[in-house]
Design a protein around this motif. Structure first.
Motif, mmCIF file in Angstrom:
data_model
loop_
_atom_site.group_PDB
_atom_site.id
_atom_site.type_symbol
_atom_site.label_atom_id
_atom_site.label_comp_id
_atom_site.label_asym_id
_atom_site.label_seq_id
_atom_site.Cartn_x
_atom_site.Cartn_y
_atom_site.Cartn_z
ATOM 1 N N ASN A 108 64.353 -0.636 38.444
ATOM 2 C CA ASN A 108 62.978 -1.068 38.488
ATOM 3 C C ASN A 108 62.326 -0.935 37.160
ATOM 4 O O ASN A 108 63.019 -0.272 36.261
ATOM 5 C CB ASN A 108 62.254 -0.210 39.624
ATOM 6 C CG ASN A 108 62.313 1.198 39.270
ATOM 7 O OD1 ASN A 108 62.034 1.542 38.160
ATOM 8 N ND2 ASN A 108 62.621 1.950 40.095
ATOM 9 N N ASP A 109 61.297 -1.169 36.765
ATOM 10 C CA ASP A 109 60.545 -1.248 35.409
ATOM 11 C C ASP A 109 59.503 -0.170 35.552
ATOM 12 O O ASP A 109 59.159 0.110 34.223
ATOM 13 C CB ASP A 109 60.113 -2.519 35.250
ATOM 14 C CG ASP A 109 60.205 -2.715 33.649
ATOM 15 O OD1 ASP A 109 61.199 -2.726 33.268
ATOM 16 O OD2 ASP A 109 58.926 -3.335 32.970
ATOM 17 N N TYR A 110 59.398 0.638 36.351
ATOM 18 C CA TYR A 110 58.200 1.571 36.423
ATOM 19 C C TYR A 110 58.823 3.249 35.911
ATOM 20 O O TYR A 110 58.350 3.770 35.203
ATOM 21 C CB TYR A 110 57.269 1.901 37.476
ATOM 22 C CG TYR A 110 58.004 1.825 38.750
ATOM 23 C CD1 TYR A 110 58.191 2.877 39.317
ATOM 24 C CD2 TYR A 110 58.199 0.757 39.604
ATOM 25 C CE1 TYR A 110 59.028 3.079 40.508
ATOM 26 C CE2 TYR A 110 58.526 0.664 40.822
ATOM 27 C CZ TYR A 110 58.995 2.093 41.317
ATOM 28 O OH TYR A 110 59.629 1.947 42.481
ATOM 29 N N ASN A 116 65.970 -0.838 30.512
ATOM 30 C CA ASN A 116 65.883 -2.498 30.629
ATOM 31 C C ASN A 116 65.554 -2.952 29.410
ATOM 32 O O ASN A 116 66.097 -3.917 28.890
ATOM 33 C CB ASN A 116 64.808 -2.807 31.671
ATOM 34 C CG ASN A 116 64.935 -2.155 32.956
ATOM 35 O OD1 ASN A 116 66.134 -1.914 33.524
ATOM 36 N ND2 ASN A 116 63.831 -2.163 33.755
ATOM 37 N N ASN A 117 64.890 -2.236 28.623
ATOM 38 C CA ASN A 117 64.632 -2.806 27.266
ATOM 39 C C ASN A 117 65.709 -2.875 26.350
ATOM 40 O O ASN A 117 66.102 -3.735 25.602
ATOM 41 C CB ASN A 117 63.492 -1.816 26.187
ATOM 42 C CG ASN A 117 61.998 -2.203 26.774
ATOM 43 O OD1 ASN A 117 61.885 -2.902 27.486
ATOM 44 N ND2 ASN A 117 61.294 -1.198 26.480
ATOM 45 N N GLY A 118 66.674 -1.797 26.506
ATOM 46 C CA GLY A 118 67.800 -1.911 25.872
ATOM 47 C C GLY A 118 68.741 -2.911 26.131
ATOM 48 O O GLY A 118 69.643 -3.537 25.167
ATOM 49 N N TYR A 132 70.940 -11.619 29.880
ATOM 50 C CA TYR A 132 70.437 -10.651 30.825
ATOM 51 C C TYR A 132 69.818 -11.014 31.827
ATOM 52 O O TYR A 132 68.700 -12.115 31.671
ATOM 53 C CB TYR A 132 69.846 -9.683 29.751
ATOM 54 C CG TYR A 132 68.492 -8.480 30.494
ATOM 55 C CD1 TYR A 132 69.441 -7.503 31.118
ATOM 56 C CD2 TYR A 132 67.343 -8.706 30.628
ATOM 57 C CE1 TYR A 132 68.619 -6.610 31.716
ATOM 58 C CE2 TYR A 132 66.611 -7.724 31.305
ATOM 59 C CZ TYR A 132 67.094 -6.485 31.886
ATOM 60 O OH TYR A 132 66.268 -5.777 32.499
ATOM 61 N N VAL A 133 69.833 -10.562 32.968
ATOM 62 C CA VAL A 133 69.093 -10.981 34.266
ATOM 63 C C VAL A 133 68.263 -9.813 34.733
ATOM 64 O O VAL A 133 68.986 -8.655 35.162
ATOM 65 C CB VAL A 133 70.017 -11.814 35.266
ATOM 66 C CG1 VAL A 133 69.050 -12.095 36.470
ATOM 67 C CG2 VAL A 133 70.580 -13.031 34.536
ATOM 68 N N PHE A 134 67.034 -9.807 34.935
ATOM 69 C CA PHE A 134 66.178 -8.780 35.539
ATOM 70 C C PHE A 134 66.105 -8.940 37.115
ATOM 71 O O PHE A 134 65.202 -9.792 37.513
ATOM 72 C CB PHE A 134 64.851 -8.203 34.854
ATOM 73 C CG PHE A 134 64.156 -7.496 35.517
ATOM 74 C CD1 PHE A 134 64.591 -6.083 35.337
ATOM 75 C CD2 PHE A 134 62.797 -7.615 35.882
ATOM 76 C CE1 PHE A 134 63.648 -4.889 35.906
ATOM 77 C CE2 PHE A 134 62.055 -6.719 36.415
ATOM 78 C CZ PHE A 134 62.644 -5.338 36.513
ATOM 79 N N TRP A 135 66.822 -8.259 37.910
ATOM 80 C CA TRP A 135 66.549 -8.336 39.382
ATOM 81 C C TRP A 135 66.204 -6.995 39.969
ATOM 82 O O TRP A 135 66.768 -6.228 40.709
ATOM 83 C CB TRP A 135 67.987 -8.726 39.964
ATOM 84 C CG TRP A 135 68.088 -10.213 39.962
ATOM 85 C CD1 TRP A 135 67.221 -11.147 39.326
ATOM 86 C CD2 TRP A 135 69.349 -11.090 40.425
ATOM 87 N NE1 TRP A 135 67.816 -12.442 39.447
ATOM 88 C CE2 TRP A 135 69.039 -12.255 40.190
ATOM 89 C CE3 TRP A 135 70.513 -10.610 41.131
ATOM 90 C CZ2 TRP A 135 69.919 -13.269 40.681
ATOM 91 C CZ3 TRP A 135 71.713 -11.446 41.451
ATOM 92 C CH2 TRP A 135 71.133 -12.741 41.236
ATOM 93 N N GLU A 136 64.840 -6.553 39.900
ATOM 94 C CA GLU A 136 64.411 -5.287 40.360
ATOM 95 C C GLU A 136 64.852 -5.470 41.639
ATOM 96 O O GLU A 136 64.427 -6.159 42.640
ATOM 97 C CB GLU A 136 62.865 -5.152 39.929
ATOM 98 C CG GLU A 136 62.312 -3.889 40.571
ATOM 99 C CD GLU A 136 61.130 -3.561 39.901
ATOM 100 O OE1 GLU A 136 60.859 -3.633 38.591
ATOM 101 O OE2 GLU A 136 59.976 -3.201 40.713
ATOM 102 N N GLY A 393 54.843 -2.154 41.874
ATOM 103 C CA GLY A 393 54.766 -0.615 41.198
ATOM 104 C C GLY A 393 54.649 -1.044 39.802
ATOM 105 O O GLY A 393 54.401 -0.181 38.996
ATOM 106 N N ASP A 394 55.234 -2.048 39.070
ATOM 107 C CA ASP A 394 55.547 -2.327 37.716
ATOM 108 C C ASP A 394 53.904 -2.644 36.941
ATOM 109 O O ASP A 394 53.360 -3.504 37.482
ATOM 110 C CB ASP A 394 56.250 -3.388 37.139
ATOM 111 C CG ASP A 394 57.586 -3.031 37.987
ATOM 112 O OD1 ASP A 394 58.118 -1.976 38.004
ATOM 113 O OD2 ASP A 394 58.544 -3.948 38.221
#
Length: 525
Positions: A108-110, A116-118, A132-136, A393-394
């Protein structure tokens, strides 16, 4: 020599285990974890699936834990590659020297913004290495084995899981398969992970194994537990269980034998509830109150066939305390709300009842299941849509998040957000503008109070369906609530504002960054 013999024995076991199952060429390690597995730099690392695109391209799918490995939130590419090489060679495959990596991030991003930034930054600086694929991922709060959940409603929820689940599991499972079978100049190595490689990762790859590896519910449950060395978190376990029911109910020819009803983590399933029995003993009120709270007119559309379709929002349609849908009370409240807005509700119409509640909080299981049952018994009056809302939540204005990664999150919003707002707002707009119905259509979207979950959904609709500004949407929601709405619902509408601004023609002029609820935003980076 000992290590070489151990590898030889492992390959022999793999070959013997897949005889008669040529469609699933990769051995899955059910039962106790084999003690002969070699250690890998990334913990809980496993090879999940292999696909031969051609004689020159063999793609592989892996799961594992945190790829940071103490490097100051930087992506440890070399350690991930070494872990892949070890697991591939153990299973008897030749690991390629050159390949393209797809990094599936389930964090998650919170809590994990820096991680995640890295990862994002690594692939932004090294695009030749992969993407890079973001799948929270969050799992699911609703228990499919809730003893207060009627079987008919459980089946309905299972069949419609992609329209209400907190994670788009069905879409992601098929997308992983698409990645794995994709033709490319060089092999594709896919790596999906969370921090442990157990819970969120377990939900995603357990679900993948159910559909694409032909595995049983028992096997995927046991494998997740074996890899973690414990039971996985209940939310992720329940999310995987719902996907099992989804497959079983939507494709019985292929998945009808799945035994999804068996609980392998009984502490996650509430088996001792007596609430339905207790409520059944309550004396039914002789009269029904007509007061449904906080019902407001939202929008209407006059069609070419002269019908006028309506959208309303409001609170709990049960006014009896008996968790029954009060149809007359809802109609009466909508008539009053329409009149206050200078409109007139037609005498005859088809009602679409949209609940944004789930089945896990308080007695919402009774509210939702009884609403469903009402329209099953009275189909001439309308239909029921189960659209559970979670919020986000983000914080869109998180000062730690890299600006370029924010742009990626906005672009890919549909693949990680929880409330399926792109789908739902589209459905509301299409339904309101449809002239294919004999009678006018009236949509009533609600939560328990009329200003929590429903503010998330209707706020998004007002942005796109009514071309309201971010300021106007917040003014409406806060006026109805008598103050600020819960931050998660406020964030969800804000993310949708950014999504429209960046991705949908005609909305680039939206201004979404004003903090109408400053206490929700973390300004201390």
């Amino acid at each position: 020599e000992t290590r070489a013999m151990m590898r030889f024995l492992f390959v022999v076991v793999c070959v013997l285990s897949v005889q008669g199952r040529e469609e699933f060429p990769l051995e899955r390690q059910w039962g106790p974890e084999p003690s002969i597995l070699l250690p890998t730099p990334i913990e809980h690392f496993r090879l999940v699936d292999v696909y031969n695109v051609s004689s020159k391209q063999q793609n592989m799918l892996f799961r594992g834990g945190d790829p940071d490995q103490g490097r100051g939130d930087a992506f440890s590419y070399d350690l991930v590659v070494e872990s892949m090489r070890i697991r591939a060679q153990e299973a008897g495959y030749t690991f390629p020297d050159t390949f393209y990596m797809i990094d599936l991030d389930f964090l998650n991003d919170y809590d994990d913004t820096k991680n995640n930034n890295g990862e994002f930054l690594y692939f932004q600086e090294n695009p030749d290495k992969g993407e890079y694929v973001f799948w929270e991922t969050h799992g699911q709060d609703d228990d499919p084995l809730n003893p207060d959940l009627p079987s008919e409603f459980q089946t309905y929820m299972a069949k419609t899981y992609p329209t209400w689940g907190q994670v788009p599991v069905a879409w992601r499972v098929d997308k992983m398969r698409e990645y794995l079978t994709q033709e490319n100049d060089i092999p594709i190595m896919i790596f999906g992970h969370c921090i442990c490689g157990c819970d969120r990762t377990g939900e995603m790859f357990g679900s993948y194994s159910l559909k694409w590896l032909g595995d049983s519910w028992e096997n995927v449950s046991q494998t997740d537990e074996n890899i973690a060395g414990r039971e996985i978190s209940c939310g992720e376990y329940l999310g995987m269980m719902w996907y099992c029911f989804y497959l079983k109910n939507t494709d019985p020819a292929s998945f009808g034998d799945l035994d999804c009803e068996k609980s392998y983590q009984p502490d996650c399933n509430d088996e001792d509830s007596e609430q339905r029995e207790e409520i059944g003993k309550k004396e039914k009120p002789a009269t029904t109150s007509s007061s449904v709270e906080n019902v407001y007119y939202v929008d209407s559309v006059i069609l070419s066939n002269k019908n006028q379709n309506f959208l309303f929002r409001g609170g709990d349609p049960d006014t009896t305390g008996y968790y029954e849908f009060n149809y007359d009370g809802v109609v009466s409240a909508m008539q009053a709300a329409a009149k206050d807005a200078g409109q007139e509700l037609p005498n005859n119409f088809t009602l679409i009842d949209v609940t944004t509640l789930g089945i896990h909080t308080g007695n919402d299981v009774f509210r939702s299941s009884n609403e469903y049952a009402y329209f099953q018994s009275n189909p001439s009056q309308g239909e029921f849509w189960f659209w559970e809302v979670y919020g986000e939540g983000d914080d869109p204005l998180n000062p730690i998040r890299l600006p370029d990664r924010f742009d990626q999150m906005v672009t890919d919003y549909k693949t990680w957000s929880h409330d399926l707002l792109t789908f739902r707002v589209h459905e509301l707009i299409e339904t309101l503008h449809s002239d294919n119905n004999t009678l006018p259509v009236v949509i009533f979207a609600h939560d328990r109070y009329g200003y929590h979950e429903v503010s998330d959904l209707i706020g998004a609709y007002m942005l796109q369906g009514m071309n309201m500004t971010w300021e106007q949407v917040n003014s409406v929601n806060m006026n109805i609530a008598g103050g600020e709405v819960p931050c998660d619902y406020y964030f969800a509408t804000m993310w949708y504002c950014y999504y429209l601004q960046a991705n949908v023609n005609g909305y680039s002029g939206l201004t979404c960054d004003y903090e109408y609820q400053p206490d929700c935003h973390d300004t201390d980076s």
